[in-house]
Design an enzyme around this catalytic site. Structure first.
Site, PDB file in Angstrom:
ATOM      1  N   ASP A 221      30.825  62.073   4.135  1.00 40.18           N
ATOM      2  CA  ASP A 221      30.439  60.889   3.378  1.00 40.18           C
ATOM      3  C   ASP A 221      31.358  59.722   3.743  1.00 40.18           C
ATOM      4  OD1 ASP A 221      29.510  59.041   1.589  1.00 40.18           O
ATOM      5  OD2 ASP A 221      30.231  60.076  -0.217  1.00 40.18           O
ATOM      6  N   LYS A 228      33.721  53.599   2.664  1.00 39.13           N
ATOM      7  CA  LYS A 228      34.882  53.994   1.865  1.00 39.13           C
ATOM      8  C   LYS A 228      36.155  53.529   2.570  1.00 39.13           C
ATOM      9  CE  LYS A 228      33.118  58.364  -0.084  1.00 39.13           C
ATOM     10  NZ  LYS A 228      33.200  58.071  -1.524  1.00 39.13           N
ATOM     11  N   ASP A 239      32.284  66.978   1.048  1.00 39.97           N
ATOM     12  CA  ASP A 239      31.165  66.459   0.261  1.00 39.97           C
ATOM     13  C   ASP A 239      29.916  67.351   0.352  1.00 39.97           C
ATOM     14  OD1 ASP A 239      30.623  64.591  -1.671  1.00 39.97           O
ATOM     15  OD2 ASP A 239      29.718  63.146  -0.290  1.00 39.97           O
ATOM     16  N   ARG A 302      23.176  61.468  -5.272  1.00 40.30           N
ATOM     17  CA  ARG A 302      22.077  61.508  -6.251  1.00 40.30           C
ATOM     18  C   ARG A 302      20.744  61.233  -5.568  1.00 40.30           C
ATOM     19  NH1 ARG A 302      24.903  57.103  -9.885  1.00 40.30           N
ATOM     20  NH2 ARG A 302      26.644  57.961  -8.691  1.00 40.30           N
TER      21      ARG A 302
HETATM   22  N1  BES Z   1      31.109  62.058  -2.711  1.00 42.41           N
HETATM   23  C1  BES Z   1      31.395  60.960  -3.555  1.00 42.41           C
HETATM   24  C2  BES Z   1      32.055  61.358  -4.855  1.00 42.41           C
HETATM   25  C3  BES Z   1      33.432  61.901  -4.796  1.00 42.41           C
HETATM   26  C4  BES Z   1      34.485  61.090  -4.393  1.00 42.41           C
HETATM   27  C5  BES Z   1      33.676  63.166  -5.242  1.00 42.41           C
HETATM   28  C6  BES Z   1      35.743  61.587  -4.387  1.00 42.41           C
HETATM   29  C7  BES Z   1      34.934  63.658  -5.245  1.00 42.41           C
HETATM   30  C8  BES Z   1      35.982  62.864  -4.805  1.00 42.41           C
HETATM   31  C9  BES Z   1      30.108  60.235  -3.911  1.00 42.41           C
HETATM   32  O1  BES Z   1      29.131  60.230  -2.947  1.00 42.41           O
HETATM   33  C10 BES Z   1      30.479  58.825  -4.203  1.00 42.41           C
HETATM   34  O2  BES Z   1      30.971  58.198  -3.313  1.00 42.41           O
HETATM   35  N2  BES Z   1      30.266  58.384  -5.436  1.00 42.41           N
HETATM   36  C11 BES Z   1      30.591  57.071  -5.840  1.00 42.41           C
HETATM   37  C12 BES Z   1      29.445  56.547  -6.642  1.00 42.41           C
HETATM   38  C13 BES Z   1      29.550  55.092  -7.007  1.00 42.41           C
HETATM   39  C14 BES Z   1      29.438  54.252  -5.758  1.00 42.41           C
HETATM   40  C15 BES Z   1      28.481  54.759  -8.014  1.00 42.41           C
HETATM   41  C16 BES Z   1      31.847  57.135  -6.684  1.00 42.41           C
HETATM   42  O3  BES Z   1      31.962  58.041  -7.512  1.00 42.41           O
HETATM   43  O4  BES Z   1      32.717  56.306  -6.477  1.00 42.41           O
HETATM   44 ZN    ZN Z   2      29.161  61.794  -1.599  1.00 46.91          ZN
HETATM   45 MN    MN Z   3      29.366  58.643  -1.549  1.00 50.00          MN
END
Ligand code: BES
Ligand code: ZN
Ligand code: MN
Length: 450
Positions: A221, A228, A239, A302
């Protein structure tokens, strides 16, 4: 002869085992053995060999703070073969042999170094073996870097598991089909060199209650165009932790022959950056027909899960479970040792929470809070993948997923972390099985009551 491990509770006012040699007894007394949880003291015999090992077992309160505490023991022992010696009342040899096994895990794929050799001569129950194998599979899959665990390799791992268990696998990897039938999976995965796919396998007697597991398989990811920052991207090989946990759990279910009809769905994609990447502001229609406005390409989990859940829901299973490293918010709320889960059925949620504490695979219930539903509804589409402000980030992600599950009897969602930043007790740093053993215990109680 294996060396005996004498396990001693703190509340036993330190009765050293009868039958220790005077040398061993003096050593124990002289070395301040207090039976503290995690204290391990090898005792010498007259010739300088090891006569026995004292293992501190603390109090029940100490142990309640450290799941699978026995997993810390093997790393503290010299190489050799061991067996349980005297153990306190209520000490569960089967459960602690499993903890021992989990503490022996090392990720060896990329390292030639020989590991210490300690063995525990104790019969493992069929269930303990299935759990150990499932957990190990999960850890290996997560620990393997994205270069060697992309969508193709993840599909390969699922195929081997399905084949070994006699499950029927369907691999949907045609881009045109994905674009038409699973538009969100295609959208997230379309920028990557290794194209997206949907793994689907089915096992068990078709007359048994249907249980479907859906695992997030984002093999890496980057965040997509909403890239990121470096330190957040560093761990993103994990991920696909939802998929890895789903496969570990499926292994446990199939090798224990639970009386369910199991289905496993894994959208396997890489959230990459290229000219074909999806963009903030894009709107896509999902498999279910709901349109989704992309407000952040990093909220990709999601999206892929939505199409997989919609497919799961089409056969109205008795139970649908999704496992996903879905939000950073879950990690902020609960940290890496206890995982949030969501379920509308109070009785099922209570049973699952209890199971999680019994098998020491800790879970904590969070609410599908109704008043937050409006946060996931933008102006010009049905759903928003990344509500502004980030309030209740784990809850709004769970609410988003729930929109795609209507016909299933019960829906449970696990927003897991999939990683231990450092060893907890003896459970190793790195890829982590979180929730499968709790879910297994729950499934056995729900479906296999005889
Ligand atoms: N894979 C990440 C979530 C994640 C990040 C899990 C770090 C565990 C550790 C997910 O795809 C993500 O990036 N989520 C974002 C969503 C936001 C942009 C609404 C998040 O949680 O920052
Ligand atoms: Zn993710
Ligand atoms: Mn993500």
């Amino acid at each position: 002869m294996p060396t005996p491990l004498h396990v001693i509770s703190f509340d036993q006012d330190l009765d050293l085992p009868e039958g220790l040699s005077p040398t061993a007894r003096r050593w124990a007394e002289g070395n301040k053995f207090r039976a503290k949880l995690g204290q391990v003291l090898p005792l010498p015999n007259e010739t300088g060999g090891i006569e026995a090992v004292l293992v501190g077992w603390g109090t029940s309160e100490d142990r309640s703070k450290l799941p699978m505490a026995f997993s810390g023991v093997p790393a503290k022992l010299p190489d050799g073969e061991y067996a349980f010696g005297l153990v306190p009342d209520g000490f569960d040899k089967t459960a602690n042999a499993l903890a021992w096994d989990l503490g022996c895990y090392r990720f060896k794929k990329y390292k030639a170094k020989t590991e210490p050799k300690v063995t525990l001569a104790e019969a493992r129950s069929k269930r303990a073996v299935a759990e150990r194998e499932g957990v190990t599979l999960t850890q290996d899959l997560i620990n393997t870097p994205a270069e060697d665990m992309g969508p193709a390799e993840l599909a390969g791992a699922a195929a081997s598991l399905a084949e070994a268990a006699g499950a029927k696998l369907t691999l949907i990897d045609d881009n045109a089909v994905l674009k038409r039938e699973f538009p969100l999976i295609h959208t997230v995965g379309r920028a990557a060199a290794s194209p997206p796919r949907l793994i689907d396998f089915v096992w068990g007697n078709p007359d048994h209650p249907k249980v479907t597991l859906v695992g997030k398989g984002v093999c890496f990811d980057t965040g997509g165009l909403n890239l990121k920052p470096g330190n957040s991207m560093g761990l993103m090989k994990k991920d696909m932790g939802g998929a890895a946990n789903t496969l570990g759990l499926a292994h446990m279910i199939m090798s224990l022959d639970l009386p369910i009809r199991l289905r496993v769905l894994i959208p396997a994609v890489e959230n990459a950056v290229s000219g074909s990447a999806f963009r903030p502001g894009d709107i896509f229609r999902s498999r279910k027909g709901l349109s989704v406005e992309i407000n952040n390409t990093d909220a990709e989990g999601r999206l892929v899960l939505a199409d997989a859940l919609a497919l799961a829901d089409e056969e109205a299973p008795d139970l649908v479970l999704s496992l996903a490293t879905l939000t950073g918010a879950a990690r902020v709320a609960l940290g890496p040792d206890i995982m949030p889960f969501y379920c509308d059925d109070d009785a099922a949620a209570a049973a699952l929470s209890a199971a999680s504490m019994t098998v020491e695979d800790p879970l904590w219930r969070m609410p599908f809070w109704p008043s937050y539903e409006k946060m996931i509804e933008p102006d010009i589409a049905d759903l928003d993948n990344a509500p502004p402000g980030g309030f209740a980030g784990s809850i709004t992600a769970a609410l988003f997923l729930r929109r795609f599950v209507e016909a299933a009897g019960t829906y449970m969602h696990f927003d897991i972390y999939g990683w231990r930043p450092k060893s907890v007790g003896g459970q190793p740093k790195g890829g982590a099985a979180q929730s499968p053993r709790a879910i297994l215990d729950y499934l056995i109680k729900r479906y296999d009551q005889n």
